[in-house]
Design a protein around this motif. Structure first.
Motif, PDB file in Angstrom:
ATOM      1  N   LEU A 273      -9.807 -37.053  15.221  1.00 36.04           N
ATOM      2  CA  LEU A 273     -10.203 -36.122  16.272  1.00 36.04           C
ATOM      3  C   LEU A 273     -11.484 -35.399  15.848  1.00 36.04           C
ATOM      4  CD1 LEU A 273      -6.731 -34.410  16.935  1.00 36.04           C
ATOM      5  CD2 LEU A 273      -7.834 -36.165  18.354  1.00 36.04           C
ATOM      6  N   ALA A 274     -12.403 -35.180  16.796  1.00 32.52           N
ATOM      7  CA  ALA A 274     -13.423 -34.165  16.553  1.00 32.52           C
ATOM      8  C   ALA A 274     -12.705 -32.817  16.451  1.00 32.52           C
ATOM      9  CB  ALA A 274     -14.456 -34.152  17.674  1.00 32.52           C
ATOM     10  N   MET A 275     -13.329 -31.851  15.806  1.00 34.48           N
ATOM     11  CA  MET A 275     -12.650 -30.572  15.556  1.00 34.48           C
ATOM     12  C   MET A 275     -13.580 -29.411  15.853  1.00 34.48           C
ATOM     13  SD  MET A 275     -11.066 -31.451  11.769  1.00 34.48           S
ATOM     14  CE  MET A 275     -10.863 -33.207  11.321  1.00 34.48           C
ATOM     15  N   ALA A 276     -13.024 -28.395  16.494  1.00 35.35           N
ATOM     16  CA  ALA A 276     -13.761 -27.145  16.694  1.00 35.35           C
ATOM     17  C   ALA A 276     -13.002 -26.044  15.967  1.00 35.35           C
ATOM     18  CB  ALA A 276     -13.873 -26.817  18.179  1.00 35.35           C
ATOM     19  N   PHE A 277     -13.720 -25.246  15.216  1.00 31.12           N
ATOM     20  CA  PHE A 277     -13.099 -24.189  14.418  1.00 31.12           C
ATOM     21  C   PHE A 277     -13.573 -22.821  14.878  1.00 31.12           C
ATOM     22  CE2 PHE A 277     -13.417 -27.848  11.446  1.00 31.12           C
ATOM     23  CZ  PHE A 277     -12.054 -28.108  11.376  1.00 31.12           C
ATOM     24  N   TYR A 278     -12.605 -21.970  15.201  1.00 25.90           N
ATOM     25  CA  TYR A 278     -12.876 -20.581  15.550  1.00 25.90           C
ATOM     26  C   TYR A 278     -12.616 -19.697  14.325  1.00 25.90           C
ATOM     27  CZ  TYR A 278     -13.029 -21.726  20.556  1.00 25.90           C
ATOM     28  OH  TYR A 278     -13.367 -22.244  21.786  1.00 25.90           O
ATOM     29  N   ASN A 279     -13.329 -18.567  14.283  1.00 21.13           N
ATOM     30  CA  ASN A 279     -13.133 -17.571  13.215  1.00 21.13           C
ATOM     31  C   ASN A 279     -13.180 -18.206  11.827  1.00 21.13           C
ATOM     32  OD1 ASN A 279     -12.622 -15.541  15.206  1.00 21.13           O
ATOM     33  ND2 ASN A 279     -10.573 -16.365  15.426  1.00 21.13           N
ATOM     34  N   PRO A 280     -14.272 -18.907  11.528  1.00 20.33           N
ATOM     35  CA  PRO A 280     -14.293 -19.645  10.263  1.00 20.33           C
ATOM     36  C   PRO A 280     -14.314 -18.750   9.027  1.00 20.33           C
ATOM     37  CG  PRO A 280     -16.443 -19.729  11.323  1.00 20.33           C
ATOM     38  CD  PRO A 280     -15.486 -19.134  12.319  1.00 20.33           C
ATOM     39  N   ARG A 281     -14.850 -17.550   9.144  1.00 16.93           N
ATOM     40  CA  ARG A 281     -15.168 -16.824   7.918  1.00 16.93           C
ATOM     41  C   ARG A 281     -15.233 -15.336   8.192  1.00 16.93           C
ATOM     42  NH1 ARG A 281     -20.202 -16.580   4.702  1.00 16.93           N
ATOM     43  NH2 ARG A 281     -19.599 -16.647   2.509  1.00 16.93           N
ATOM     44  N   SER A 282     -14.697 -14.559   7.305  1.00 14.98           N
ATOM     45  CA  SER A 282     -14.850 -13.110   7.402  1.00 14.98           C
ATOM     46  C   SER A 282     -14.942 -12.550   5.999  1.00 14.98           C
ATOM     47  CB  SER A 282     -13.662 -12.490   8.131  1.00 14.98           C
ATOM     48  OG  SER A 282     -12.533 -12.473   7.291  1.00 14.98           O
TER      49      SER A 282
ATOM     50  N   PRO B 135     -19.122 -37.497   3.243  1.00 13.87           N
ATOM     51  CA  PRO B 135     -20.306 -36.620   3.245  1.00 13.87           C
ATOM     52  C   PRO B 135     -21.245 -36.801   4.433  1.00 13.87           C
ATOM     53  CG  PRO B 135     -20.577 -38.393   1.650  1.00 13.87           C
ATOM     54  CD  PRO B 135     -19.159 -38.494   2.162  1.00 13.87           C
ATOM     55  N   ASP B 136     -21.140 -37.915   5.147  1.00 17.48           N
ATOM     56  CA  ASP B 136     -22.100 -38.169   6.229  1.00 17.48           C
ATOM     57  C   ASP B 136     -21.656 -37.660   7.591  1.00 17.48           C
ATOM     58  OD1 ASP B 136     -23.726 -39.455   4.386  1.00 17.48           O
ATOM     59  OD2 ASP B 136     -22.702 -41.374   4.689  1.00 17.48           O
ATOM     60  N   ARG B 137     -20.445 -37.124   7.668  1.00 21.78           N
ATOM     61  CA  ARG B 137     -19.918 -36.682   8.964  1.00 21.78           C
ATOM     62  C   ARG B 137     -20.734 -35.503   9.500  1.00 21.78           C
ATOM     63  NH1 ARG B 137     -14.690 -37.253  11.154  1.00 21.78           N
ATOM     64  NH2 ARG B 137     -14.751 -39.169   9.932  1.00 21.78           N
ATOM     65  N   PRO B 138     -21.200 -35.574  10.758  1.00 21.84           N
ATOM     66  CA  PRO B 138     -21.958 -34.444  11.324  1.00 21.84           C
ATOM     67  C   PRO B 138     -21.109 -33.171  11.463  1.00 21.84           C
ATOM     68  CG  PRO B 138     -22.303 -36.446  12.627  1.00 21.84           C
ATOM     69  CD  PRO B 138     -21.184 -36.738  11.659  1.00 21.84           C
ATOM     70  N   ILE B 139     -21.727 -32.052  11.161  1.00 18.98           N
ATOM     71  CA  ILE B 139     -21.107 -30.738  11.352  1.00 18.98           C
ATOM     72  C   ILE B 139     -22.145 -29.823  11.980  1.00 18.98           C
ATOM     73  CG2 ILE B 139     -21.617 -30.087   8.955  1.00 18.98           C
ATOM     74  CD1 ILE B 139     -19.120 -28.276   9.017  1.00 18.98           C
ATOM     75  N   ILE B 140     -21.683 -29.018  12.928  1.00 18.66           N
ATOM     76  CA  ILE B 140     -22.564 -28.112  13.676  1.00 18.66           C
ATOM     77  C   ILE B 140     -22.105 -26.681  13.448  1.00 18.66           C
ATOM     78  CG2 ILE B 140     -23.304 -27.427  15.999  1.00 18.66           C
ATOM     79  CD1 ILE B 140     -22.439 -30.438  16.750  1.00 18.66           C
ATOM     80  N   PHE B 141     -23.040 -25.829  13.070  1.00 20.98           N
ATOM     81  CA  PHE B 141     -22.774 -24.398  12.981  1.00 20.98           C
ATOM     82  C   PHE B 141     -23.471 -23.754  14.176  1.00 20.98           C
ATOM     83  CE2 PHE B 141     -22.387 -26.022   8.712  1.00 20.98           C
ATOM     84  CZ  PHE B 141     -21.295 -25.341   8.196  1.00 20.98           C
TER      85      PHE B 141
ATOM     86  N   ILE C 173     -18.246 -27.054  14.597  1.00 23.51           N
ATOM     87  CA  ILE C 173     -17.754 -28.297  15.196  1.00 23.51           C
ATOM     88  C   ILE C 173     -18.018 -29.443  14.230  1.00 23.51           C
ATOM     89  CG2 ILE C 173     -18.045 -29.950  17.086  1.00 23.51           C
ATOM     90  CD1 ILE C 173     -18.760 -27.615  18.920  1.00 23.51           C
ATOM     91  N   VAL C 174     -16.989 -30.235  13.980  1.00 26.34           N
ATOM     92  CA  VAL C 174     -17.106 -31.420  13.132  1.00 26.34           C
ATOM     93  C   VAL C 174     -16.829 -32.636  14.010  1.00 26.34           C
ATOM     94  CG1 VAL C 174     -16.091 -32.651  11.167  1.00 26.34           C
ATOM     95  CG2 VAL C 174     -16.467 -30.180  11.043  1.00 26.34           C
ATOM     96  N   GLY C 175     -17.678 -33.634  13.912  1.00 26.50           N
ATOM     97  CA  GLY C 175     -17.534 -34.808  14.760  1.00 26.50           C
ATOM     98  C   GLY C 175     -16.388 -35.706  14.320  1.00 26.50           C
ATOM     99  N   ASN C 176     -16.133 -36.751  15.092  1.00 27.09           N
ATOM    100  CA  ASN C 176     -15.203 -37.790  14.645  1.00 27.09           C
ATOM    101  C   ASN C 176     -16.009 -38.902  13.959  1.00 27.09           C
ATOM    102  OD1 ASN C 176     -16.164 -39.649  16.568  1.00 27.09           O
ATOM    103  ND2 ASN C 176     -14.399 -39.449  17.920  1.00 27.09           N
ATOM    104  N   SER C 177     -15.356 -40.009  13.635  1.00 22.11           N
ATOM    105  CA  SER C 177     -16.042 -41.041  12.840  1.00 22.11           C
ATOM    106  C   SER C 177     -17.176 -41.721  13.604  1.00 22.11           C
ATOM    107  CB  SER C 177     -15.040 -42.088  12.370  1.00 22.11           C
ATOM    108  OG  SER C 177     -14.448 -42.727  13.486  1.00 22.11           O
ATOM    109  N   ALA C 178     -17.219 -41.557  14.908  1.00 26.26           N
ATOM    110  CA  ALA C 178     -18.262 -42.203  15.715  1.00 26.26           C
ATOM    111  C   ALA C 178     -19.384 -41.247  16.116  1.00 26.26           C
ATOM    112  CB  ALA C 178     -17.643 -42.804  16.974  1.00 26.26           C
ATOM    113  N   THR C 179     -19.256 -39.972  15.793  1.00 30.54           N
ATOM    114  CA  THR C 179     -20.246 -38.974  16.212  1.00 30.54           C
ATOM    115  C   THR C 179     -21.600 -39.266  15.567  1.00 30.54           C
ATOM    116  OG1 THR C 179     -18.492 -37.345  16.418  1.00 30.54           O
ATOM    117  CG2 THR C 179     -20.735 -36.496  16.266  1.00 30.54           C
TER     118      THR C 179
END
Lengths: 243, 243
Positions: free
Chosen positions: B157-166, B186-192, B223-229
Motif C-alpha cells: 500500500l502507499a502510505m500517508a502519515f499524520y502527526n509524524p513528529r513532535s 532505499p529507492d522508494r519515493p517519500i514526500i514531505f 506520503i510514501v509510495g508503493n513499489s510502482a510509484t
C-alpha cells in the motif's frame, strides 16, 4: 495565451461540497473533459466546450487534455470525489510520461472523496488508522485484492472500498465479504453508503454476519470498521485511541 | 429554538478549499468550538462566540459542544482537514456515548483532508490502494504503529502519515523511517508536505534512502509510495494498475 490542464475533484455529488478553487477553475476553463456523468454536472456556457467520454478511456482522455493545453486551451479534467483517489490524476501523469514536447502547466485540485463523505454521513468510522482499496479487478488480479484484505485485517485497519461491484464481475464482492467475515468475525460493523450527498443517498449499517453482496452497487462505497468500531444511536464510529 | 452540533472540516488551510456547506454552517452558528489555531481561522461577528481551547482537550470540548446544543445553541466544532480523519468527529461520538438525556441534532461535514491536499500538490502518489496512519503515539503504543507499518509495506500500500513528529517524541519518527527503509528499500519515493495550501507550503520529494527525520514537523504530512510509484518531471505518481 498559454494553455493548462487542471484535474479537479467535483466531490461526491452535492454542489455544497465543490470547493471554491474547483468552481474558479471551471469558470476559467475553455474545455471540460471527463466521464459523461461527471461532465453532465457542468453547466454549459458560451466559450466552453464539453467533451464527455466513456468510462474506460482514461488514458486517451488524458492525452486529449494534454493536446488541447499544448494548443493554448484551458482544460479541466473533471473527476468525481478527489482526482487523486482512484480517479483521473494518475491517468494524466501516465499520459504525461509518454508525452513528447514541453509539458503544459498542470495542477491537481483536491475534492471530497467518496469515503470521507460516506464516513461523515455514517458518523466517524474512519476515525483511526484506515486503508482505501479499489475492488475493481480491471487493473489488478483478485489475488492481490485478497492479500491486501487479509493484511489490512491483520493490521486492524478500518477499510474503505471503492467500486465494490459491477455487472461485469458479480462474484468478486461476494468473495470479498467472505474473506472479511473470516478475518474480522460476524459482529464487525459494515456500512453501505450509496450515492452519498445526492437525493438518492442511502446509508445502510449492518454487520459482516448480516451483509449481502447485493447491498452494494457501483454507486456504493463500503466501509468496514476496525475491532474497536461501535455504534452510538444511529452513528457508527471508531474511537481515536487503541489500548 | 432547537440547538445542534456540526463538526466541520476547514480543509488544510486555503480558504479556496473550504466547502460551501462548511461556510454555510459557520454562517449559521452561534458558537465555534475548537483547537485555538483552527478557531483563529473564523472571522468574528456579532452574535458569534468563539471558544478556542488547547490541543489535548478533545473530549472536554465535545462535551461542551453537546451542553451548549442542549441549551439551544448552534455549535460548530471546527477541525482542520476532514473532521473524520484523526480529528474531532470521533471525539464527539465518544462524548455522546457518555451523554445523559436526548442527543442534540448532529451533522458531520467533510473537508479536504491533509493527505489529499498533499497528494494533489505532489502529483498523485495515492492513486492506487493506500492507507492513512496517525504516527502520534499518544493514543496507541509504538508496537502497534510498527506492526501496521510492516503489514502495510507487505500489502504494498502507499502510505500517508499524520502527526509524524513532535517535540514530545523526537525519536519515534526516526524509528518509523528506519522500519520503512528496511521494508521498502532505499529507492522508494517519500514526500514531505508541509503546511499544504498555505503561504508556508513546502513540498520535498526524495527517497527513503535520503530521508531524514528533521524533514518532518507537526505541520507535515508524509506520503510514501508503493513499489510502482515513480516520478515524471517534478511530479510523483502511483499508476492506477498493478501487473
Amino acid at each position: 495565451m498559454s494553455g493548462w490542464v487542471i484535474v479537479a475533484g467535483l466531490g461526491p455529488g452535492a454542489e455544497g461540497m465543490v470547493t471554491p478553487d474547483v468552481t474558479a477553475a471551471l469558470d476559467e476553463a475553455t474545455d471540460i473533459v471527463g466521464y459523461t456523468p461527471y461532465v453532465a454536472r457542468i453547466a454549459p456556457r458560451p466559450g466552453l466546450t464539453l467533451h464527455p467520454t466513456d468510462n474506460r478511456e482514461e488514458l486517451q482522455r488524458a492525452r486529449h487534455a494534454l493536446d488541447m493545453a499544448a494548443s493554448g486551451r484551458r482544460v479541466v479534467i473533471v473527476s468525481s470525489g478527489d482526482p487523486g483517489v482512484f480517479a483521473m490524476a494518475s491517468a494524466l501523469f501516465e499520459a504525461l510520461e509518454a508525452w513528447d514536447g514541453p509539458p503544459p502547466d498542470i495542477r491537481i485540485l483536491p475534492g471530497i472523496t467518496a469515503m470521507l463523505a460516506a464516513a461523515a454521513a455514517a458518523g466517524a468510522p474512519l476515525g483511526h488508522d484506515f486503508c482505501a482499496i479499489n475492488l475493481s479487478d480491471n487493473l489488478k488480479p483478485f489475488a492481490l485484492i485478497e492479500k491486501r484484505l487479509r493484511l489490512a485485517a491483520e493490521a486492524d485497519l478500518a477499510m474503505a472500498f471503492y467500486n465494490p461491484r459491477s455487472n461485469a464481475r458479480p462474484d468478486g464482492f461476494a468473495r470479498v465479504l467472505s474473506i472479511l467475515l473470516e478475518c474480522c468475525g460476524p459482529d464487525r460493523p459494515i456500512i453501505f453508503a450509496r450515492a452519498v450527498s445526492t437525493p438518492d443517498q442511502r446509508i445502510v449499517t449492518t454487520t459482516l454476519g448480516q451483509a449481502e453482496p447485493k447491498m452494494a452497487d457501483m454507486r456504493t462505497v463500503v466501509i468496514v470498521g476496525n475491532s474497536a468500531t461501535r455504534t452510538v444511536g444511529r452513528w457508527v464510529y471508531t474511537p481515536r485511541g487503541m489500548a
